[in-house]
Structures are given as structure tokens and as C-alpha cells.
Design a protein around this motif. Structure first.
Motif, mmCIF file in Angstrom:
data_model
loop_
_atom_site.group_PDB
_atom_site.id
_atom_site.type_symbol
_atom_site.label_atom_id
_atom_site.label_comp_id
_atom_site.label_asym_id
_atom_site.label_seq_id
_atom_site.Cartn_x
_atom_site.Cartn_y
_atom_site.Cartn_z
ATOM 1 N N TRP A 114 0.854 -1.187 0.000
ATOM 2 C CA TRP A 114 0.000 0.000 0.000
ATOM 3 C C TRP A 114 0.883 1.228 0.000
ATOM 4 O O TRP A 114 1.302 1.712 1.029
ATOM 5 C CB TRP A 114 -0.914 -0.019 1.225
ATOM 6 N N SER A 115 1.151 1.766 -1.171
ATOM 7 C CA SER A 115 2.014 2.937 -1.312
ATOM 8 C C SER A 115 1.179 4.135 -1.757
ATOM 9 O O SER A 115 -0.001 4.004 -2.083
ATOM 10 C CB SER A 115 3.110 2.662 -2.347
ATOM 11 N N ASP A 116 1.808 5.301 -1.778
ATOM 12 C CA ASP A 116 1.121 6.498 -2.257
ATOM 13 C C ASP A 116 0.684 6.337 -3.713
ATOM 14 O O ASP A 116 -0.385 6.796 -4.106
ATOM 15 C CB ASP A 116 2.018 7.733 -2.120
ATOM 16 N N GLY A 117 1.513 5.673 -4.507
ATOM 17 C CA GLY A 117 1.187 5.453 -5.915
ATOM 18 C C GLY A 117 -0.021 4.554 -6.089
ATOM 19 O O GLY A 117 -0.900 4.831 -6.913
ATOM 20 N N VAL A 118 -0.079 3.475 -5.317
ATOM 21 C CA VAL A 118 -1.215 2.561 -5.389
ATOM 22 C C VAL A 118 -2.481 3.269 -4.918
ATOM 23 O O VAL A 118 -3.534 3.159 -5.543
ATOM 24 C CB VAL A 118 -0.942 1.289 -4.544
ATOM 25 N N ARG A 119 -2.372 4.007 -3.832
ATOM 26 C CA ARG A 119 -3.521 4.733 -3.305
ATOM 27 C C ARG A 119 -4.045 5.733 -4.349
ATOM 28 O O ARG A 119 -5.238 5.837 -4.574
ATOM 29 C CB ARG A 119 -3.162 5.444 -2.002
ATOM 30 N N ALA A 120 -3.157 6.457 -5.002
ATOM 31 C CA ALA A 120 -3.563 7.434 -6.012
ATOM 32 C C ALA A 120 -4.202 6.744 -7.225
ATOM 33 O O ALA A 120 -5.193 7.242 -7.774
ATOM 34 C CB ALA A 120 -2.366 8.273 -6.453
ATOM 35 N N GLU A 121 -3.653 5.601 -7.637
ATOM 36 C CA GLU A 121 -4.220 4.848 -8.771
ATOM 37 C C GLU A 121 -5.625 4.379 -8.456
ATOM 38 O O GLU A 121 -6.530 4.487 -9.286
ATOM 39 C CB GLU A 121 -3.369 3.609 -9.080
ATOM 40 N N ILE A 122 -5.815 3.817 -7.258
ATOM 41 C CA ILE A 122 -7.132 3.326 -6.861
ATOM 42 C C ILE A 122 -8.106 4.494 -6.742
ATOM 43 O O ILE A 122 -9.254 4.403 -7.192
ATOM 44 C CB ILE A 122 -7.046 2.522 -5.548
ATOM 45 N N ASP A 123 -7.658 5.597 -6.169
ATOM 46 C CA ASP A 123 -8.499 6.788 -6.029
ATOM 47 C C ASP A 123 -8.969 7.269 -7.399
ATOM 48 O O ASP A 123 -10.154 7.554 -7.606
ATOM 49 C CB ASP A 123 -7.719 7.880 -5.301
ATOM 50 N N GLN A 124 -8.063 7.348 -8.350
ATOM 51 C CA GLN A 124 -8.406 7.801 -9.697
ATOM 52 C C GLN A 124 -9.355 6.808 -10.378
ATOM 53 O O GLN A 124 -10.322 7.210 -11.022
ATOM 54 C CB GLN A 124 -7.146 7.985 -10.535
ATOM 55 N N ALA A 125 -9.074 5.507 -10.235
ATOM 56 C CA ALA A 125 -9.932 4.495 -10.854
ATOM 57 C C ALA A 125 -11.349 4.546 -10.281
ATOM 58 O O ALA A 125 -12.329 4.401 -11.011
ATOM 59 C CB ALA A 125 -9.327 3.107 -10.658
ATOM 60 N N LEU A 126 -11.478 4.767 -8.969
ATOM 61 C CA LEU A 126 -12.803 4.883 -8.360
ATOM 62 C C LEU A 126 -13.535 6.132 -8.848
ATOM 63 O O LEU A 126 -14.754 6.100 -9.047
ATOM 64 C CB LEU A 126 -12.690 4.899 -6.829
ATOM 65 N N ASP A 127 -12.811 7.213 -9.053
ATOM 66 C CA ASP A 127 -13.435 8.430 -9.581
ATOM 67 C C ASP A 127 -13.963 8.217 -10.993
ATOM 68 O O ASP A 127 -15.022 8.729 -11.360
ATOM 69 C CB ASP A 127 -12.455 9.602 -9.579
ATOM 70 N N VAL A 128 -13.252 7.450 -11.782
ATOM 71 C CA VAL A 128 -13.633 7.221 -13.174
ATOM 72 C C VAL A 128 -14.726 6.159 -13.287
ATOM 73 O O VAL A 128 -15.702 6.332 -14.012
ATOM 74 C CB VAL A 128 -12.403 6.814 -14.015
ATOM 75 N N HIS A 129 -14.568 5.037 -12.552
ATOM 76 C CA HIS A 129 -15.444 3.881 -12.757
ATOM 77 C C HIS A 129 -16.486 3.646 -11.659
ATOM 78 O O HIS A 129 -17.439 2.912 -11.900
ATOM 79 C CB HIS A 129 -14.604 2.606 -12.881
ATOM 80 N N GLU A 130 -16.292 4.159 -10.488
ATOM 81 C CA GLU A 130 -17.140 3.924 -9.304
ATOM 82 C C GLU A 130 -17.008 2.508 -8.749
ATOM 83 O O GLU A 130 -16.983 2.320 -7.552
ATOM 84 C CB GLU A 130 -18.624 4.214 -9.558
ATOM 85 N N ARG A 176 -6.586 -6.415 -7.685
ATOM 86 C CA ARG A 176 -5.927 -7.710 -7.480
ATOM 87 C C ARG A 176 -4.755 -7.532 -6.525
ATOM 88 O O ARG A 176 -3.954 -6.612 -6.671
ATOM 89 C CB ARG A 176 -5.427 -8.285 -8.800
ATOM 90 N N LEU A 177 -4.670 -8.421 -5.563
ATOM 91 C CA LEU A 177 -3.558 -8.427 -4.623
ATOM 92 C C LEU A 177 -2.570 -9.472 -5.104
ATOM 93 O O LEU A 177 -2.883 -10.670 -5.132
ATOM 94 C CB LEU A 177 -4.058 -8.751 -3.209
ATOM 95 N N GLY A 178 -1.374 -9.021 -5.516
ATOM 96 C CA GLY A 178 -0.356 -9.933 -6.016
ATOM 97 C C GLY A 178 0.163 -10.861 -4.930
ATOM 98 O O GLY A 178 0.083 -10.557 -3.737
ATOM 99 N N GLY A 179 0.688 -11.992 -5.350
ATOM 100 C CA GLY A 179 1.209 -12.980 -4.410
ATOM 101 C C GLY A 179 2.372 -12.470 -3.585
ATOM 102 O O GLY A 179 2.592 -12.911 -2.456
ATOM 103 N N GLU A 180 3.139 -11.523 -4.124
ATOM 104 C CA GLU A 180 4.304 -10.989 -3.426
ATOM 105 C C GLU A 180 3.968 -9.768 -2.571
ATOM 106 O O GLU A 180 4.836 -9.183 -1.936
ATOM 107 C CB GLU A 180 5.404 -10.627 -4.422
ATOM 108 N N ALA A 181 2.698 -9.365 -2.540
ATOM 109 C CA ALA A 181 2.289 -8.186 -1.776
ATOM 110 C C ALA A 181 2.460 -8.437 -0.273
ATOM 111 O O ALA A 181 2.093 -9.499 0.220
ATOM 112 C CB ALA A 181 0.842 -7.832 -2.083
ATOM 113 N N PRO A 182 3.020 -7.460 0.437
ATOM 114 C CA PRO A 182 3.291 -7.646 1.861
ATOM 115 C C PRO A 182 2.078 -7.415 2.771
ATOM 116 O O PRO A 182 2.224 -7.428 3.981
ATOM 117 C CB PRO A 182 4.372 -6.593 2.140
#
Length: 124
Positions: free
Chosen positions: A47-63, A68-74
Motif C-alpha cells: 500500500w504505497s502512495d502510488g497505489v492509493r492514487a491509482e485506486i483513487d483515480q480508478a474509483l473516480d472514473v469507474h465507481e 488484485r492483490l499480487g502474491g508478493e504483496a506484503p
């Protein structure tokens, strides 16, 4: 004072509150999300600033989006769901496998109409 983000969004979505979804609303969102592909993948950076910003933007566009949570995600799926609700004001409609379905109503022009909460059935 709200935290500022880099990019086109100037105010963090943390000023928004996640709505509590009823079972009927969750079913409706799951049905709408069935054919969607994951638009954001959380990788080994977690969970980084970049991921948070990407998700925020995607929610604004698509609702309604799949993440997907990758297998290597901490982080765990429960942590991801908690971050979505607390930091981005998104409601989690479903967690299945390594996927999370998240919903956040667009503040100005919502495209998804949820079934009414608390609507009584006939005969009740």
C-alpha cells in the motif's frame, strides 16, 4: 486539513466516508462487477502512495473496480479492505480469492444506482 495528493486530484478522498452496504446492495454490485477485469494490482511495494492514487483515480472514473492483490504483496486482503474504507472512503462489496471489489459513489455524477437500503419486502 486534508492531505494533498500528487496528480489531478488535489484533495485526498479520506474526506469521504465509506457507506455501509446492505446485503441487497452488495449482491447488486457483485453482479455488476462479475465481468470486470482488475484495473489495479497491488504488488510487492504494498500500500504505497502510488497505489492509493491509482485506486483513487480508478474509483473516480469507474465507481466500481476490482483490485488484485499480487502474491508478493506484503499486506493481507483484510488490510487492503481496511485501507480502502478508511483512507479512500470506498466500500468493499466483495473479497474473493486475491480480488477485492470496491465501490465509491461519484460525488457529482453517479452512474451506478444502488437498490434502496431498508426497502421492505411485500408481506413483511
Amino acid at each position: 486539513m486534508p492531505r494533498l495528493l500528487n496528480g489531478p486530484h488535489t484533495v485526498a478522498a479520506s474526506t469521504r466516508l465509506a457507506i455501509a452496504l446492505t446485503g441487497k446492495q452488495q449482491r447488486h454490485l457483485r453482479a455488476l462487477a462479475h465481468d470486470l477485469a482488475a484495473v489495479v494490482q497491488v504488488g510487492k511495494q504494498g500500500w504505497s502512495d502510488g497505489v492509493r492514487a491509482e485506486i483513487d483515480q480508478a474509483l473516480d472514473v469507474h465507481e466500481l473496480i476490482k483490485i488484485r492483490l499480487g502474491g508478493e504483496a506484503p499486506l493481507e486482503l483484510t488490510e487492503l479492505a481496511e485501507n480502502l474504507e478508511k483512507q479512500l472512503g470506498a466500500s468493499v462489496a466483495q473479497v474473493i480469492g486475491r480480488l477485492v471489489v470496491a465501490y465509491r459513489r461519484h460525488p457529482k455524477t453517479p452512474r451506478i444506482v444502488l437498490p434502496r437500503a431498508g426497502a421492505a419486502k411485500k408481506g413483511d
